[in-house]
Scaffold this active site. Structure first.
Site, short mmCIF file in Angstrom:
data_model
loop_
_atom_site.label_atom_id
_atom_site.label_comp_id
_atom_site.label_asym_id
_atom_site.label_seq_id
_atom_site.Cartn_x
_atom_site.Cartn_y
_atom_site.Cartn_z
N SER A 78 -37.81 28.81 14.84
CA SER A 78 -37.40 28.43 13.48
C SER A 78 -38.27 29.07 12.42
O SER A 78 -39.49 29.12 12.54
CB SER A 78 -37.47 26.90 13.36
OG SER A 78 -37.60 26.49 12.03
N TRP A 127 -38.56 27.71 9.47
CA TRP A 127 -39.24 26.55 8.88
C TRP A 127 -40.54 26.30 9.62
O TRP A 127 -41.60 26.10 8.99
CB TRP A 127 -38.33 25.32 8.98
CG TRP A 127 -38.72 24.16 8.11
CD1 TRP A 127 -38.09 23.75 6.98
CD2 TRP A 127 -39.80 23.23 8.32
NE1 TRP A 127 -38.72 22.63 6.46
CE2 TRP A 127 -39.77 22.30 7.26
CE3 TRP A 127 -40.80 23.12 9.28
CZ2 TRP A 127 -40.70 21.27 7.15
CZ3 TRP A 127 -41.74 22.09 9.18
CH2 TRP A 127 -41.68 21.17 8.12
N ASP A 133 -34.81 32.88 13.65
CA ASP A 133 -34.40 32.66 12.26
C ASP A 133 -34.80 33.86 11.40
O ASP A 133 -35.98 34.11 11.19
CB ASP A 133 -35.08 31.38 11.77
CG ASP A 133 -34.64 30.95 10.39
OD1 ASP A 133 -33.94 31.72 9.71
OD2 ASP A 133 -35.03 29.84 9.98
N CYS A 165 -34.78 25.49 2.59
CA CYS A 165 -34.32 24.89 3.84
C CYS A 165 -32.93 24.31 3.58
O CYS A 165 -32.65 23.79 2.49
CB CYS A 165 -35.28 23.79 4.27
SG CYS A 165 -34.64 22.71 5.56
N GLY A 166 -32.04 24.39 4.57
CA GLY A 166 -30.67 23.92 4.39
C GLY A 166 -30.55 22.46 4.07
O GLY A 166 -29.47 21.99 3.69
N ARG A 220 -24.73 32.48 9.32
CA ARG A 220 -24.84 31.07 8.91
C ARG A 220 -24.38 30.93 7.47
O ARG A 220 -24.73 31.76 6.61
CB ARG A 220 -26.29 30.60 9.05
CG ARG A 220 -26.55 29.25 8.41
CD ARG A 220 -27.95 28.76 8.66
NE ARG A 220 -28.47 28.02 7.53
CZ ARG A 220 -29.62 27.36 7.51
NH1 ARG A 220 -30.39 27.38 8.59
NH2 ARG A 220 -30.01 26.72 6.44
N ASN A 222 -26.58 22.94 14.07
CA ASN A 222 -27.98 22.55 13.93
C ASN A 222 -28.09 21.04 14.10
O ASN A 222 -27.69 20.27 13.22
CB ASN A 222 -28.50 22.98 12.55
CG ASN A 222 -29.97 22.65 12.36
OD1 ASN A 222 -30.64 22.17 13.27
ND2 ASN A 222 -30.47 22.92 11.16
N SER A 231 -30.10 18.74 13.51
CA SER A 231 -31.31 18.73 12.70
C SER A 231 -32.10 17.42 12.78
O SER A 231 -31.52 16.33 12.70
CB SER A 231 -30.96 18.99 11.23
OG SER A 231 -32.11 18.90 10.43
N SER A 275 -33.78 16.55 10.40
CA SER A 275 -33.70 16.04 9.03
C SER A 275 -32.67 14.92 8.91
O SER A 275 -32.68 14.17 7.94
CB SER A 275 -33.32 17.17 8.06
OG SER A 275 -34.35 18.12 7.95
#
Length: 575
Positions: A134, A136, A200, A238-239, A275, A459, A461, A463
């Site tokens: 990643s 990130w 990434d 970041c998405g 993406r 993803n 994620s 998050s």
């Protein structure tokens, strides 16, 4: 009287020199002609090889905007097969995994790793066949050439993630050699540490030539595939953060073409993932691409002072930031934002709007043969429906200080963009706000109507607050497999390594401060033994015995006194 001038006798030395010059010149011309002919034949021959390569199953669903000749002319005089990149072998492996899983409707799922330790443990899992790195995680845990760590704003040097790929790939190769040697001695089957790496590449970090350099680095460093997102350099987030700025559809398409062109020049088969963050995006860098016009938002008020003008005025008046922030909220609250068609629906009658939609569908399907209209075309069509009405729509007034347009992020925008990207990429990644199976299913349905062989990426994620989205244990366990049935073949928990590293070390450190070695033995060593984690014997894990074997070869069977895993000093015999 005409005088007779007697000519001088010819200079024989000069004559011979002239003759020699003519011969040399003719030879040079013949050589130049032959070299030109040789170059032409070489380009023709190599172009045929490239065309045959493109005709293979690997590229049967890939579109290119350039010719094989374009590739060969930019390769130089060395044939492509003189430079063999291991990442291309890994890419073939990845491609075969994807094909197999896509056909069976099963997931190729994985976890993001942040170091060689996590990579090695991932490889020991029989049903996890790929690794993910990643941006990130690299941004927040590694030090690049600037020795900085930071949130994921894509503002680190563009070799940061490729260098992490190289680190992980070299570790994979060491563990592969170690495992192969051990298996050759024991007659066993070695662990396959060479799991293909997917990395990434952020937004490509620049224009076409920068994207090409980034793609080249990834191929050189060992990545089997990379993903590129449709965000703007300098406006990347970041998405799962706000404030991300999308680029026009054409700009991201150019990135995908640049990436493929670079790999074709290198003769590699690495995979490109397109993406899109347009499902969540709220800002667009430019209105240059008519395919984006339907999703750009504007206001319908008359004689409204643009926000950017008001902002400059307030800044010149030295108004405080807090007041400016409040004024911004007030301006956008007062001037509601609409797409052109939403604005049209506000200013048309229901019948007029229905007529507009019918005419629009007919125009796109039967006359233009495309899925979009530009703002100019939509305005002309609206005028055709009702010539007497002056439709008010201003998409410039709400633009930000930087000049960004307001964008309606939605699943329809993501579908539209993905349909453009699909022919030029190997997979499509839908970045989402929440884990939503129905949303994923609707996206997949639309993509596969036109491109049934397109593999999708999801993803998973960290998050997302997974427990807050209505999943019970059964649904959590089946989510990955349910997604795979919809064509989301590649699935990844992008920051799994980061989170697992954090929570496990926190638990150890928190206990160790009071319980000392009791905490270490209970939380680490005992668990390593019980779970058969090979880090328990970390010297063996690191390849010490492999290095000893190398020393035996070069030293013709040296004394055990010089070997690291022999004698009383080798403490791992305690296990």
């Amino acid at each position: 009287m005409i005088s007779m001038i007697k000519s001088k006798p010819p200079n024989r030395t000069a004559s011979r020199a002239l003759k020699k010059l003519i011969i040399v010149s003719n030879k040079s011309q013949r050589r130049s002609f032959n070299e030109a002919r040789s170059t032409k034949d070489f380009i023709s021959s190599e172009s045929s090889k490239v065309e045959d390569w493109w005709a293979s199953k690997r590229f049967e669903n890939i579109t290119r905007s350039y010719s094989a000749r374009d590739v060969v002319k930019h390769r130089g005089s060395l044939p492509a097969n003189t430079s063999i990149y291991p990442s291309s072998h890994q890419a073939q492996k990845l491609f075969n995994f994807l094909e197999e899983n896509f056909k069976s409707g099963t997931p190729l799922h994985t976890l993001g790793v942040i170091d060689p330790v996590q990579m090695s443990q991932l490889a020991r899992c029989e049903n996890i066949k790929v690794a993910y790195i990643s941006g990130w995680a690299c941004s927040s845990t590694l030090v690049g050439s600037t020795n900085e760590v930071s949130p994921d704003f894509g503002d680190y040097p563009y070799d940061t993630v490729p260098n992490q790929v190289e680190r992980i790939f070299k570790a994979q190769q060491l563990h592969d050699r170690k495992a192969f040697l051990e298996a050759s001695i024991k007659g066993s089957i070695p662990v396959d540490y060479l799991t293909p790496i997917i990395a990434d590449a952020d937004m490509g970090h620049g224009g076409p030539t920068t994207v090409m350099k980034v793609a080249k680095l990834f191929a050189e460093k060992g990545a089997a595939g990379i993903h590129l997102e449709d965000q703007m350099v300098g406006g990347k987030r970041c998405g799962h953060l706000s404030g991300a700025v999308l680029v026009p559809t054409a700009t991201h398409l150019m990135r995908l073409i640049s990436t493929r062109f670079q790999w074709d020049i290198m003769g590699t088969e690495n995979l490109a993932i397109a993406r899109t963050d347009s499902c969540n995006g709220k800002l667009l860098s430019s209105s240059s691409d008519p395919r984006d016009h339907e999703f750009i938002k504007g206001i319908i008020g008359k004689n409204v002072v643009p926000w950017s003008e008001k902002l400059i005025e307030m800044e010149n008046m030295k108004i405080s930031n807090s007041v400016i922030s409040d004024m911004e909220q007030e301006w956008y609250h007062k001037n509601e934002l609409f797409t052109f068609e939403e604005a049209l629906a506000k200013q048309f009658t229901a019948g007029e709007f229905a007529t507009y939609k019918e005419k629009k569908e007919d125009l796109m399907v039967n006359k233009l043969g495309r899925a979009y209209l530009s703002l100019r075309e939509m305005q002309l069509l609206a005028h055709e429906v009702t010539p007497s009405k002056n439709i008010i729509f201003d998409w410039d007034a709400p633009r930000t200080k930087e000049g960004y347009y307001m964008f309606k992020g939605c699943i329809e925008a993501a579908i539209r963009r993905s349909l453009v990207f699909a022919p030029y990429s190997d997979m499509i990644w839908l970045e989402t706000k929440t884990p939503d199976l129905e949303q994923a299913r609707s996206f997949s349905s639309e993509i596969h109507k036109k491109f049934p062989a397109t593999k999708l990426v999801y993803n998973l994620s960290p998050s997302f607050n997974w427990s807050a989205h209505g999943f019970d244990d059964k649904a959590l366990k089946s989510f990955i497999w349910d997604l795979a049935k919809e064509g989301f073949t590649l699935q990844l928990v992008s920051l799994a390594g980061l989170h697992s590293d954090g929570v496990s070390f926190w638990e150890l450190a928190n206990a160790f401060q009071n319980d000392g070695m009791k905490a270490y033995v209970e939380k680490v060593q005992r668990r390593e033994k019980e779970s058969n984690c090979d880090i328990l014997t970390h010297q063996h894990w690191s390849g010490a015995e492999y290095v000893d074997s190398l020393m035996k070869v070069v030293q013709n069977g040296a004394s055990s006194q010089t070997l690291s895993t022999s004698g009383e000093g080798f403490t791992e015999t305690q296990f």
